[in-house]
Design an enzyme around this catalytic site. Sequence first.
Site, PDB file in Angstrom:
ATOM      1  N   GLU A 213      67.134  33.549  44.471  1.00 57.90           N
ATOM      2  CA  GLU A 213      66.227  32.564  43.893  1.00 57.90           C
ATOM      3  C   GLU A 213      66.011  31.359  44.802  1.00 57.90           C
ATOM      4  O   GLU A 213      65.889  30.233  44.340  1.00 57.90           O
ATOM      5  CB  GLU A 213      66.715  32.096  42.510  1.00 57.90           C
ATOM      6  CG  GLU A 213      66.850  33.245  41.530  1.00 57.90           C
ATOM      7  CD  GLU A 213      66.813  32.796  40.084  1.00 57.90           C
ATOM      8  OE1 GLU A 213      65.911  32.044  39.709  1.00 57.90           O
ATOM      9  OE2 GLU A 213      67.708  33.214  39.331  1.00 57.90           O
TER      10      GLU A 213
ATOM     11  N   HIS B 280      74.103  29.734  37.508  1.00 52.48           N
ATOM     12  CA  HIS B 280      75.153  30.745  37.640  1.00 52.48           C
ATOM     13  C   HIS B 280      76.315  30.149  38.442  1.00 52.48           C
ATOM     14  O   HIS B 280      76.115  29.288  39.292  1.00 52.48           O
ATOM     15  CB  HIS B 280      74.628  31.971  38.402  1.00 52.48           C
ATOM     16  CG  HIS B 280      73.665  32.799  37.620  1.00 52.48           C
ATOM     17  ND1 HIS B 280      73.882  34.119  37.334  1.00 52.48           N
ATOM     18  CD2 HIS B 280      72.483  32.489  37.052  1.00 52.48           C
ATOM     19  CE1 HIS B 280      72.863  34.587  36.628  1.00 52.48           C
ATOM     20  NE2 HIS B 280      71.996  33.614  36.452  1.00 52.48           N
TER      21      HIS B 280
END
Lengths: 420, 420
Positions: free
Chosen positions: B32, B268
Amino acid sequence: GIRFLSKKCQERFALIGELLNQEQLDIALLQELWCEKDFQFLKQKLSTFYPYAHLFKRQDGADESFCKFTNALVLSGFIGSGLAVFSRYRIHDAFLYQYSLNGYPYMVQHGDWFGGKAVGKVSLNIGGLNVYVFVTHLHAEYCREKDQYLPHRVVQAWELQQFIRHTSAGADVVLLAGDLNMHPEDLGFRLLRLSTGLQDSFSQTSSFSGCEGGFTLLSENPFTHPEDLTAFGGGIRIDYIMFKGSQEVDISCESLSTTEGSVPYSDHEALTAHFLFRTKEKGNGCSREESSCVSEDLPELINTVNEARTEVKVGLHCSERMRYTAARTGIMGLVLLVLELAIAAVPLFALGAEQPFPKASFYLLGALCFAVLFSTVMLYIFYSMEVKALQEAEDQMRLVVSGLQEQLKECTKAQSSDQS
Amino acid sequence: GIRFLSKKCQERFALIGELLNQEQLDIALLQELWCEKDFQFLKQKLSTFYPYAHLFKRQDGADESFCKFTNALVLSGFIGSGLAVFSRYRIHDAFLYQYSLNGYPYMVQHGDWFGGKAVGKVSLNIGGLNVYVFVTHLHAEYCREKDQYLPHRVVQAWELQQFIRHTSAGADVVLLAGDLNMHPEDLGFRLLRLSTGLQDSFSQTSSFSGCEGGFTLLSENPFTHPEDLTAFGGGIRIDYIMFKGSQEVDISCESLSTTEGSVPYSDHEALTAHFLFRTKEKGNGCSREESSCVSEDLPELINTVNEARTEVKVGLHCSERMRYTAARTGIMGLVLLVLELAIAAVPLFALGAEQPFPKASFYLLGALCFAVLFSTVMLYIFYSMEVKALQEAEDQMRLVVSGLQEQLKECTKAQSSDQS
């Protein structure tokens, strides 16, 4: 084979089926088999001698009814990779890689964009040997002098060699066949040959029969346009069967033949090669595939990759310019739209004005603005994708070149220390 | 990291850069990382300890200005794979494979479709060993009970394992890291683990420190929604580092750690693993990688592939139904349009009719018909692509299962002949 569009589609598939049954080959690789129905027809017809078959379906796929429908509508595309394999040996595994660039969607007359070009790989076991077979179809060349698709084809050739190199480490024998749409001296073909180590069966075979020069696109063929080929002496060689052995297996091309345009199977001539596999004696023991110092090939490979990099950079420059043009046109459309809205707002504030409001031309202009905006946004997105794909290829080439140069340096060092 | 959309994007990249510089790892794999500008920022910041870097760009790419522009417009997508590698060792080669399925474009709120999920591979040479490092990001799971994306994720897991299996034959060590968006017991993860032979570092390491259960999505993290995670005991493990040695090299995971939600790097938790490579003694000589008879794993693998096949078939059935619905709606739109045209034609023949023609509603209805037709054609094409992709995956699974069954049969035969 595009139904309704291609001439005598079904007759040709029947002919191809008969030819393949007559020849009783080990492996048959077809391109442009667009409709699943035709694949099923061939699969059944060939089931005796070629019990195993795989059609690479993904992407832009269409089922049979859609296929008929769209073909009738000249929306020939969305029709899968068109790549198929028929084999006497069990197909253990299949894998497909789709090229990131494949022409322009707005070049409808060329149609390549719609037919998702890809490379397929199947793994076979022939007499205890791991044989990896690749089948592909690259973007067509429509005008050799001013080839706007050259960067696309170079990137496709790059991705093809990357796919083959990365996926064939465990192979005893590697075979590649397909319509590469490149002449033997073209940059993309040299890149493919040098970087994968695959050999061209036409130049390696001792026994060739068929068209002069190994031509596979021939003016004698009833489906070609002879006027396109006169500049090349009546034919060109753009379809190939390539091969490579390994440290364990020697492979040689015993014979190669082409059809000669007389039987109307296809617009391309069919190529048939016979190979001899010979297991090498394990004399030099357990030689892991080290970065072998084939320094005579290395400089040529580095030059070729650099040449390809230059070509990709030219394409990058070109598509960045196109994207800029799209952005500029889009902004003009936007300005026009704002102007229109301003004009429309005027009567609201100046109530009781005498002049009648020109409704028809107002709506027409508004629709035009929207059309311009929509198409430029689509083009901008498309060119952005193209830019990224070209950048990725260029990045990969840069990495590989620097790795190769490192390797060359070590080789030269090793050789000079050997000599001293 | 999506600029403007993600919270504190730049601060987080600065934090990530500091963390990586502090840790001085050999390889750092990020997902990402959407904007090239952020990649360049990190590349410069990390240049001392991580001199080599690669951002996988293709496809749907956007340059920096476009990135800003589109992000601001919540058109966050078209922004590349988001996968990046930073390394202490020279990156010799890079290769990217894009998954054929990745959500639905009309599920804008989920946005996965726009972010072109892919798997990237880089080749490194660490102490004379060929180390292949894979980084990937699979489709997110938004609702575990009714997961409409399950077939997509299963196909992605299938393509991931195909890519790894096909491209890692020459490797001494294989590493895979990424956000797999799958729980450890999920079908896709079992498929990946069994078919590639990759081991999960969390279950294999002797020394783990970090979140309980190895959770990587944690309710304590300031960027997650704790209410989504309460059902799973406050966290889930969906990010993995996996590893595999070879016949020449043994690899073991010496330690694994996670961050614990306290420092706001990302939604995360970061995973860090330390591996020990040990070259095996070449005792048993020149053992080519034969199809080794690990018959205790084979039945489980066959079952898992069959389970995946069932899941893909369910997805296939579902998307065929959706396609059928789109076709039916499209035909209704077409009929409505024809009716409209017939109504419009009536005044032409019946000149001098008294009733005024209802212009506004006529145009409105016409526009609606066109909108319905356009959107259903787009949906039809999209579902056709989905059907083909699912069919291709199912075909590949069928080939692999029959190959595995053949292998199992031979193993059983060999074992029974050994016993007798």
